[in-house]
Design a protein around this motif. Structure first.
Motif, short mmCIF file in Angstrom:
data_model
loop_
_atom_site.label_atom_id
_atom_site.label_comp_id
_atom_site.label_asym_id
_atom_site.label_seq_id
_atom_site.Cartn_x
_atom_site.Cartn_y
_atom_site.Cartn_z
N UNK A 243 0.77 -1.22 0.01
CA UNK A 243 -0.04 0.10 0.00
C UNK A 243 0.87 1.32 -0.15
N UNK A 244 1.71 1.54 -1.06
CA UNK A 244 2.63 2.66 -1.01
C UNK A 244 1.91 3.83 -1.40
N UNK A 245 0.69 3.85 -2.07
CA UNK A 245 0.19 5.14 -2.45
C UNK A 245 -0.99 5.43 -2.13
N UNK A 246 -1.25 6.74 -1.80
CA UNK A 246 -2.62 7.12 -1.35
C UNK A 246 -3.17 8.20 -2.37
N UNK A 247 -2.69 8.16 -3.43
CA UNK A 247 -3.08 9.13 -4.63
C UNK A 247 -2.95 8.03 -5.92
N UNK A 248 -3.45 8.81 -7.00
CA UNK A 248 -3.22 8.26 -8.16
C UNK A 248 -2.87 9.14 -9.41
N UNK A 249 -2.30 8.85 -10.33
CA UNK A 249 -1.82 9.79 -11.43
C UNK A 249 -2.88 10.73 -12.00
N UNK A 250 -2.53 11.86 -12.02
CA UNK A 250 -3.90 12.90 -12.60
C UNK A 250 -4.72 13.62 -11.33
N UNK A 251 -4.32 12.91 -10.18
CA UNK A 251 -5.32 13.47 -9.16
C UNK A 251 -4.58 14.79 -8.69
N UNK A 252 -5.50 15.92 -8.30
CA UNK A 252 -5.04 17.13 -7.72
C UNK A 252 -4.76 16.84 -6.14
N UNK A 253 -3.72 17.43 -5.52
CA UNK A 253 -3.74 17.21 -4.27
C UNK A 253 -3.40 18.71 -3.63
N UNK A 254 -3.44 18.68 -2.32
CA UNK A 254 -3.33 20.09 -1.53
C UNK A 254 -2.15 20.05 -0.59
N UNK A 255 -1.19 20.81 -0.42
CA UNK A 255 -0.40 20.93 0.75
C UNK A 255 -1.12 20.17 1.90
N UNK A 256 0.00 19.33 2.38
CA UNK A 256 -0.51 18.68 3.63
C UNK A 256 -1.33 17.55 3.54
N UNK A 257 -1.88 16.91 2.21
CA UNK A 257 -2.57 15.75 1.88
C UNK A 257 -1.61 14.64 2.01
N UNK A 258 -2.00 13.43 2.67
CA UNK A 258 -1.10 12.16 2.68
C UNK A 258 -1.21 11.62 1.32
N UNK A 259 -0.05 11.46 0.76
CA UNK A 259 0.24 10.92 -0.69
C UNK A 259 0.62 9.47 -0.41
N UNK A 260 1.41 9.08 0.42
CA UNK A 260 2.02 7.64 0.46
C UNK A 260 2.54 7.49 1.94
N UNK A 261 3.35 6.34 2.21
CA UNK A 261 3.89 5.92 3.21
C UNK A 261 5.33 5.61 3.05
N UNK A 262 6.08 5.75 4.01
CA UNK A 262 7.64 5.54 4.24
C UNK A 262 7.86 3.98 4.07
N UNK A 263 8.53 3.71 3.12
CA UNK A 263 8.92 2.20 2.98
C UNK A 263 10.69 2.17 2.79
N UNK A 264 11.11 1.16 2.16
CA UNK A 264 12.51 0.82 1.90
C UNK A 264 12.90 0.07 0.39
N UNK A 265 12.03 0.57 -0.36
CA UNK A 265 11.95 -0.32 -1.71
C UNK A 265 13.03 0.63 -2.76
N UNK A 266 13.57 0.02 -3.83
CA UNK A 266 14.47 0.41 -4.67
C UNK A 266 15.90 0.31 -4.05
#
Length: 326
Positions: A255-278
């Motif tokens: 569950x890395x993403x809380x948004x999708x491509x093309x979505x408008x976001x506002x400053x302070x919106x949660x967009x994802x979660x810390x991990x260790x990929x890549x």
């Protein structure tokens, strides 16, 4: 009626009448007049030396009062000058930079007044030097206020067209301070954790537990939310407009993403979660900011949610040349 005076004549053995000669009387009168004038001058000198007239007492009191008032005025001018200097500093280093307006030089702000002598009418008095300097300081202060007022009017006009810019600039930290384990690495040359070579690190690494929320740092549109960029793992890119793009890398595998491509976001919106990929050594967020295609130091933009003390502490940590986590 003057008394008749006699003297004893020893030759005739008789009293004879004293005859007054006019010239003797004249010289006595002149002597008396001279003595009186000398005594009067001496008395006047003593009075002037040791006894002050009411007018002189008033004049001295007024002069002392004026000296105190001038000192108070100088102190107030110095305090106002300090306040204006602080406003000028913020104007040049914050307001005008944010709105792409050229800073106003110190020479322009502090320039004197050329041409005719503006203070000629104040010359020729005991206090002329002090009064003229006070007048100069006041005039200089008035000029600085006028220049600053014009500058703020200009900034206000620019702000009408750039409210969207202010909301769009990536101006907050992407991970909250209370969620951080530490600020692992900053922008600049760092030691690569895999091959131990010294290379340039183009972002900031925020160490935090897996699943820690990651926040959009400014208003914008999500342009990428994938793992198709070498080394970044699961990552998100936001186009803020005005040439600004922010990148959030090594997001959680689950569950890395809380948004999708093309979505408008506002400053302070949660967009994802810390991990260790890549290409990552440990759970952390790798964060980058680009302006017009050039990656720049993100620390220059954390004015939105950090106190001055927190910012200074973050700045110190980000400047330490250590081992990065990616």
């Amino acid at each position: 009626m003057s008394k008749i005076k006699y003297y004893y004549d020893s030759e005739t053995l008789s009293y004879r009448k004293v005859e007054r000669k006019k010239r003797h009387v004249f010289f006595r009168f002149i002597g008396f007049l001279a003595a009186s004038m000398l005594f009067g001058l001496l008395f006047f000198f003593i009075i002037n030396q040791y006894v002050e007239s009411p007018a002189l007492v008033d004049a001295k009191a007024e002069n002392e009062f004026m000296k105190l008032e001038v000192e108070k005025a100088n102190e107030q001018i110095n305090n106002l000058a300090q306040v204006i200097a602080e406003v000028e500093e913020r104007d040049n280093t914050i307001y005008r930079i944010y709105f792409d307006a050229a800073p106003i030089s110190d020479e322009q702000r502090m320039a004197g007044f050329g041409g005719v002598n503006r203070y000629k009418d104040l010359e020729g008095f005991n206090t002329s030097e002090r009064v003229i300097q006070l007048k100069k300081d006041i005039d200089q202060l008035k000029k600085r206020v006028a220049i600053q007022s014009q500058s703020l009017d200009e900034i206000a006009e620019l702000a009408k067209d750039k409210e969207k810019l202010l909301a769009s600039i990536p101006a907050i930290q992407p991970v909250r301070n209370q969620d951080l384990t530490r600020m692992a690495s900053g922008y600049g040359y760092r030691t690569d954790p895999f091959n131990k070579t010294r290379k340039f690190h183009y972002g900031m690494d925020f160490t935090a537990p897996r699943g820690t929320p990651v926040y959009a740092t400014g208003d914008g549109v999500v342009t990428r939310a994938d793992a198709n960029s070498s080394g970044y793992g699961n990552h998100i890119r936001i186009d803020h407009g005005f040439g600004y793009i922010s990148l959030y890398a090594h997001l959680n595998a689950k569950n890395p993403y809380n948004v999708r491509v093309g979505q408008k976001v506002k400053r302070g919106d949660i967009i994802g979660y810390v991990g260790s990929t890549g290409r990552s050594q440990a759970p952390h967020l790798h964060y980058e900011v680009s302006k017009d295609g050039e990656r720049i130091n993100p620390i220059n933009f954390y004015y939105g949610n950090l106190s001055p003390e927190e910012f200074n502490e973050l700045l110190k940590k980000s400047q330490q040349e250590n081992i990065s986590l990616d």
